[in-house]
Design an enzyme around this catalytic site. Sequence first.
Site, PDB file in Angstrom:
ATOM      1  N   GLU A 201      26.293 -64.637 128.863  1.00 52.18           N
ATOM      2  CA  GLU A 201      24.976 -64.014 128.971  1.00 52.18           C
ATOM      3  C   GLU A 201      24.725 -63.097 127.788  1.00 52.18           C
ATOM      4  O   GLU A 201      25.668 -62.643 127.125  1.00 52.18           O
ATOM      5  CB  GLU A 201      24.862 -63.228 130.282  1.00 52.18           C
ATOM      6  CG  GLU A 201      25.826 -62.068 130.368  1.00 52.18           C
ATOM      7  CD  GLU A 201      25.800 -61.347 131.704  1.00 52.18           C
ATOM      8  OE1 GLU A 201      25.581 -62.004 132.729  1.00 52.18           O
ATOM      9  OE2 GLU A 201      25.999 -60.127 131.705  1.00 52.18           O
ATOM     10  N   GLU A 275      24.479 -54.197 141.461  1.00 54.51           N
ATOM     11  CA  GLU A 275      24.612 -53.570 140.149  1.00 54.51           C
ATOM     12  C   GLU A 275      23.627 -54.198 139.172  1.00 54.51           C
ATOM     13  O   GLU A 275      23.477 -55.424 139.129  1.00 54.51           O
ATOM     14  CB  GLU A 275      26.044 -53.731 139.634  1.00 54.51           C
ATOM     15  CG  GLU A 275      27.066 -53.050 140.545  1.00 54.51           C
ATOM     16  CD  GLU A 275      28.454 -52.952 139.931  1.00 54.51           C
ATOM     17  OE1 GLU A 275      29.158 -51.973 140.241  1.00 54.51           O
ATOM     18  OE2 GLU A 275      28.836 -53.841 139.136  1.00 54.51           O
ATOM     19  N   ARG A 293      31.158 -54.314 149.508  1.00 59.36           N
ATOM     20  CA  ARG A 293      32.103 -53.351 150.094  1.00 59.36           C
ATOM     21  C   ARG A 293      31.573 -51.945 149.824  1.00 59.36           C
ATOM     22  O   ARG A 293      30.580 -51.792 149.119  1.00 59.36           O
ATOM     23  CB  ARG A 293      33.452 -53.501 149.408  1.00 59.36           C
ATOM     24  CG  ARG A 293      33.293 -53.375 147.890  1.00 59.36           C
ATOM     25  CD  ARG A 293      34.586 -53.269 147.137  1.00 59.36           C
ATOM     26  NE  ARG A 293      34.426 -53.509 145.719  1.00 59.36           N
ATOM     27  CZ  ARG A 293      34.056 -52.616 144.813  1.00 59.36           C
ATOM     28  NH1 ARG A 293      33.761 -51.378 145.179  1.00 59.36           N
ATOM     29  NH2 ARG A 293      33.950 -52.931 143.545  1.00 59.36           N
TER      30      ARG A 293
END
Lengths: 455, 80
Positions: A201, A275, A293
């Site tokens: 990316e 994120e 988590r």
Amino acid sequence: MAIRSLLIANRGEIAVRIIRAARELGIRTVQVHSSADAESLAVQLADEAVEIGPPQAAKSYLNIPALIDAAKRSGVDAVHPGYGFLAENADFAEAVETAGIRFVGPTAKTIRLMGDKVAARKAAAEAGVPTVPGSAGRIEGMEEARAVIEQTGFPVLIKAAAGGGGRGIRIAHDMAELEHLVPQASAEAQAAFGDGGLYIERAIQDARHVEVQILGDGQRVVHCYERECSLQRRRQKVWEEAPAVELDLSHREALCRAAVALAEAVNYRGAGTLEFLYEEASGGFYFIEMNTRIQVEHPVTECITGIDLIGEMLRIAGGESLRLQQEDIRQEGHAIEVRINAEDPANGFMPFPGVVGELRVPGGPGVRFDSLLYPGYAIPPFYDSLLGKLIVWGENREHALARLKGALAELTVDGVKTTAPLFTALADDPEVAAARFHTRWLERWLETNASRLAP
Amino acid sequence: MANQEIRSPLPGTFYRRPAPDQPPYKEVGDSLAKGDTIGLVEVMKSFHEVKSEVEGKVVKFLVENEDPVQAGQPLAEVEG
């Protein structure tokens, strides 16, 4: 049915944190431990302790059969995996549920989906969440890599499709570097994860790391605002804040809406974090991954919202619907967390296990210290170096920074070197005071400020 | 001449191989020069090479691969 007893399949400060949350809900706690952790604070604070193996994590905290056996023998009705170790291991979640025990987290299917970065990107794109320009799916070799580069341009990041936690990521600035790194990255991914698949990316310039905390009950999802975690060393966060002051209201709302849309699209259950990279110059934000988590840095969110995230996880795992409506979740003030690691910042962050001598813990209004420390504790060398987290809350960022400086001055951990001097220096830095940093900022700062890190 | 010992500079987990799928740095009977790596110690998830400060021949290893070790613990015996 509500959870009555809980096995904590982790160690360290997060085990202590989970025990505290469980205790408030009247839940009996069973702490597993390796032979090296028999004297740990978590073992002392839990209602019961079960030894599951020798010091090496692979034979204890990563040993699924030993953990399932401990859970069955102690008769618990739920398992909390904490972070790290098996927290994002779908096989573990499945093994727990197959044993008829609740896993405090999402389903194995969700963990598997979000753990595969290529599948996660696809899910994000389908939910209308922007992702970093890059390969549409996994790539296997140079031919495919060249085709991707035509779309993205350089520099690019090369990542393992099965990787995580910032490890194994390489950057290529030109074709020669790409040709050198692609076979190397693939071989390493094959060795580390048993899967040589890669994805590529575009590298975002001066990116900020911004993440959104969400809670879901399998049907409905709410967000608890964002965290700013750009201060990193070797791609590991060291200092986290909430909120992200660089975001204006419209960007913040768009970011949080995107996070909720993606989590709802996968019927997310439990606490999770999405994120993003935020490119300040363009105002663009791009989804990078979801952590299925609780995160190390969850306390900054707790400080600005007043929500006990671990408590909510336990309620959701016990079968309750989300208690919170989005409009009930408000944020107030500013919080900063710094990670107190057993590392010597004056010596290249060399790990420094040892025996804790005198311990002076900071206090006062707006100061929280989540740690595994007590005087006389012999810190084992077998696990990560996180000793604790110092979290401060203030009416605004300036106030929080002032409290951070005061709290760091109060903190004494004799017998070991810690990263506290790094944070004392950072808290005094004008760029940090102005919140002008990005994910590569700290490494450059460290190159020129080494002399300020003597204790 | 008495045999010499190579000691672990750090506490942690001792590994005789650079990676699980690679051969050990040294076998018993191998000759050893000063500065040769004989293994790794993993401490708090970071890896540190254990280098020999002596030369000679490896007589035996005193700890197994993946054993926990203390700082200063003898790892291998070297015949000078």
